[in-house]
Design an enzyme around this catalytic site. Sequence first.
Site, short mmCIF file in Angstrom:
data_model
loop_
_atom_site.label_atom_id
_atom_site.label_comp_id
_atom_site.label_asym_id
_atom_site.label_seq_id
_atom_site.Cartn_x
_atom_site.Cartn_y
_atom_site.Cartn_z
N ASP A 94 0.85 -1.18 0.00
CA ASP A 94 0.00 0.00 0.00
C ASP A 94 0.89 1.24 0.00
O ASP A 94 2.11 1.14 0.12
CB ASP A 94 -0.97 -0.03 1.18
CG ASP A 94 -0.28 -0.05 2.52
OD1 ASP A 94 0.95 0.16 2.56
OD2 ASP A 94 -0.95 -0.27 3.53
N ASP A 268 -7.98 -7.34 1.15
CA ASP A 268 -6.95 -7.54 2.18
C ASP A 268 -7.50 -7.04 3.51
O ASP A 268 -8.37 -6.17 3.54
CB ASP A 268 -5.68 -6.75 1.86
CG ASP A 268 -5.80 -5.30 2.32
OD1 ASP A 268 -5.29 -4.98 3.41
OD2 ASP A 268 -6.45 -4.50 1.62
#
EC number: 2.4.2.29
Length: 379
Positions: A94, A268
């Site tokens: 990320d 996720d």
Amino acid sequence: MTAIRYEFIKKCKQTGARLGRVHTPHGSFDTPTFMPVGTLATVKTMSPEELKAMDSGIILSNTYHLWLRPGHEIVREAGGLHKFMNWDRAILTDSGGFQVFSLSDFRRIEEEGVYFRNHLNGDKLFLSPEKAMEIQNALGSDIMMAFDECPPFPATFEYMKKSVERTSRWAERCLNAHQRPEDQGLFGIVQGGEFEELRRQSAKDLVSMDFPGYAVGGLSVGEPKDIMNRVLEFTTPLLPENKPRYLMGVGSPDSLIDGAIRGIDMFDCVLPTRIARNGTCMTSQGRLVVKNAKFARDFGPLDPNCDCYTCKNYSRAYIRHLMKCDETFGIRLTSYHNLHFLLNLMEQVRQAIREDRLGDFREEFFEQYGFNKPNAKNF
């Protein structure tokens, strides 16, 4: 040639959910899929070999945390994240945006980036689209995320409009700063809160930039699940059919199924390992808190319908004993089970799509799991 390629396989006739495969420089994985979270280059208490035994094709690591410890230059010197953590399958990182907005008590958003304090020691730090790309290029993940602003829920339309416009400008800067497009795919993140007009604008801006994949961000931040599902219903159709779609931060079993039905390919969440550390387990009969006294003499597995390493070898009574004594092995066993449960659930979702029966599967699973009951306990 792009680093990331999405292969569409089929659409479920009953729900419209899609079965596919994402090809990366470190192998391919079938979708819809759940990605275990390895924040600090490790999925807490799990080895890479155990993750492979569960058939995990991709894991997530965190740019913000790895920037602070050990530092992205050290990871680069090690040969990149794959070598550093001995994982030869796909990795998604990320951008660090969510952590900047959620962990730091002090932050100041400017056009050039965000000024904030290190949550570990209070030092002043600055993260920009360019810096987020520099860090992720050094980490060498297969999929990297654009740096976006993550507004809280709820936010006003006016605030969210400015935020979406800034996120679009930052996305363009990320594309320009990305140094390794041939072996790292950069995904754009659609924002806009619960406002359809803003989601539409955000998606339009990002799709025009032609990212290899797209994420839906700004959900799972405290909004009710019916709002999340409604937002997905009007957002997912705005994204290209030939690119992967990723719903960030979602990992409860009901949301995985509902997200897949609404066209999402990748999910996720830290949920399975976080709740495992408190002794909360996902089972085919619903939520089980193994620390409860009623399991002290229960010598059956966590889930009689599960074939994971934990359930094949250890009893509820033994795992409860380990958890009550703060033994790390207990956390390993519950973490293994929960991750296996979600990865296996996604395999069942994929099979239901193959058979054009995901709607029926959802009904059966929700009934069995207890999601349909009034006051059902969720995660």
